[in-house]
Design an enzyme around this catalytic site. Sequence first.
Site, PDB file in Angstrom:
ATOM      1  N   HIS A  34       0.847  -1.139   0.066  1.00 10.59           N
ATOM      2  CA  HIS A  34       0.069  -0.073   0.021  1.00 10.59           C
ATOM      3  C   HIS A  34       0.810   1.159   0.035  1.00 10.59           C
ATOM      4  O   HIS A  34       0.624   2.103  -0.715  1.00 10.59           O
ATOM      5  CB  HIS A  34      -0.819   0.005   1.199  1.00 10.59           C
ATOM      6  CG  HIS A  34      -2.117  -0.926   1.395  1.00 10.59           C
ATOM      7  ND1 HIS A  34      -2.312  -1.553   2.535  1.00 10.59           N
ATOM      8  CD2 HIS A  34      -3.049  -1.332   0.450  1.00 10.59           C
ATOM      9  CE1 HIS A  34      -3.201  -2.344   2.143  1.00 10.59           C
ATOM     10  NE2 HIS A  34      -3.788  -2.484   1.084  1.00 10.59           N
ATOM     11  N   LYS A  58     -18.879  -5.286   7.957  1.00 10.65           N
ATOM     12  CA  LYS A  58     -17.627  -6.254   8.041  1.00 10.65           C
ATOM     13  C   LYS A  58     -16.797  -5.291   8.913  1.00 10.65           C
ATOM     14  O   LYS A  58     -16.017  -4.464   8.451  1.00 10.65           O
ATOM     15  CB  LYS A  58     -17.187  -6.242   6.614  1.00 10.65           C
ATOM     16  CG  LYS A  58     -17.950  -7.206   5.787  1.00 10.65           C
ATOM     17  CD  LYS A  58     -17.040  -7.456   4.460  1.00 10.65           C
ATOM     18  CE  LYS A  58     -17.571  -7.724   3.310  1.00 10.65           C
ATOM     19  NZ  LYS A  58     -16.824  -7.609   2.172  1.00 10.65           N
ATOM     20  N   ARG A 108      -1.470  -6.079  -8.352  1.00 10.40           N
ATOM     21  CA  ARG A 108      -0.027  -7.188  -8.280  1.00 10.40           C
ATOM     22  C   ARG A 108      -0.173  -8.059  -9.334  1.00 10.40           C
ATOM     23  O   ARG A 108       0.846  -8.796  -9.696  1.00 10.40           O
ATOM     24  CB  ARG A 108      -0.458  -7.775  -6.772  1.00 10.40           C
ATOM     25  CG  ARG A 108       0.078  -7.027  -5.538  1.00 10.40           C
ATOM     26  CD  ARG A 108      -0.408  -7.327  -4.464  1.00 10.40           C
ATOM     27  NE  ARG A 108      -2.159  -7.490  -4.473  1.00 10.40           N
ATOM     28  CZ  ARG A 108      -2.691  -7.908  -3.276  1.00 10.40           C
ATOM     29  NH1 ARG A 108      -2.277  -8.128  -2.141  1.00 10.40           N
ATOM     30  NH2 ARG A 108      -3.944  -8.029  -3.361  1.00 10.40           N
ATOM     31  N   SER A 145      -2.898  -7.793   3.077  1.00  8.56           N
ATOM     32  CA  SER A 145      -3.223  -7.475   4.486  1.00  8.56           C
ATOM     33  C   SER A 145      -3.761  -8.997   5.131  1.00  8.56           C
ATOM     34  O   SER A 145      -3.369  -9.207   6.148  1.00  8.56           O
ATOM     35  CB  SER A 145      -4.376  -6.387   4.702  1.00  8.56           C
ATOM     36  OG  SER A 145      -3.975  -5.311   4.305  1.00  8.56           O
TER      37      SER A 145
END
Length: 175
Positions: A34, A58, A108, A145
């Site tokens: 990030h 969430k 990515r 993450s």
Amino acid sequence: MPDMTMAAGEGEPDPGVIRRCVCPGSYDPVTNGHLDVVHRAAELFDEVIVAILTNPAKPGTFTPAERIELLEACLDATPRVRIAEVSGALLVDFCRAVGAAAVVKGLRSGTDFAYELPMALMNRHLTGLETVFLPGDPRLEHVSSSLVKEVAALGGDVTGLVPDLVRDRLVQRRG
Ligand code: PNS
């Protein structure tokens, strides 16, 4: 040889216009991947707003306040970067409210592209908001993450994948 001449002032940015972008994400927690994207976005735009999008349904691992605290600490020395929390709102509405010209996201892999493309198209459909994709640093291709949290929770070393502060916080959570 193509003609590359330009009239004086033509093609130069208007000094009165601030080009602002938004780097949105869950940042639960922030990773070195990030940070790489935020730093590179800051080279391309005058101002970067790192927007932590939270979904009340969430809760995630870190609270929004913790995510902000970690991001603030990690980006403290980066000029022209601000941090904001966005809850219960569309990203396009936040971008319009802050006058952002584009969203910047890192990719990515092809899997990321498949996930990101529909969102980019939807955002463009909604308000014309453009998305700029930056290729992720290949050295961080495996960093997410969720994977970092899983590895740290089971005692693995995540040094170099997240800032040391985040690593220490993950170790603390393990107890
Ligand atoms: O880090 P993430 O979880 O991949 O980020 C996804 C995020 C938060 C950027 C995306 O879900 C989002 O923009 N949510 C805000 C609500 C919204 O605008 N949804 C429509 C997206 S097309």
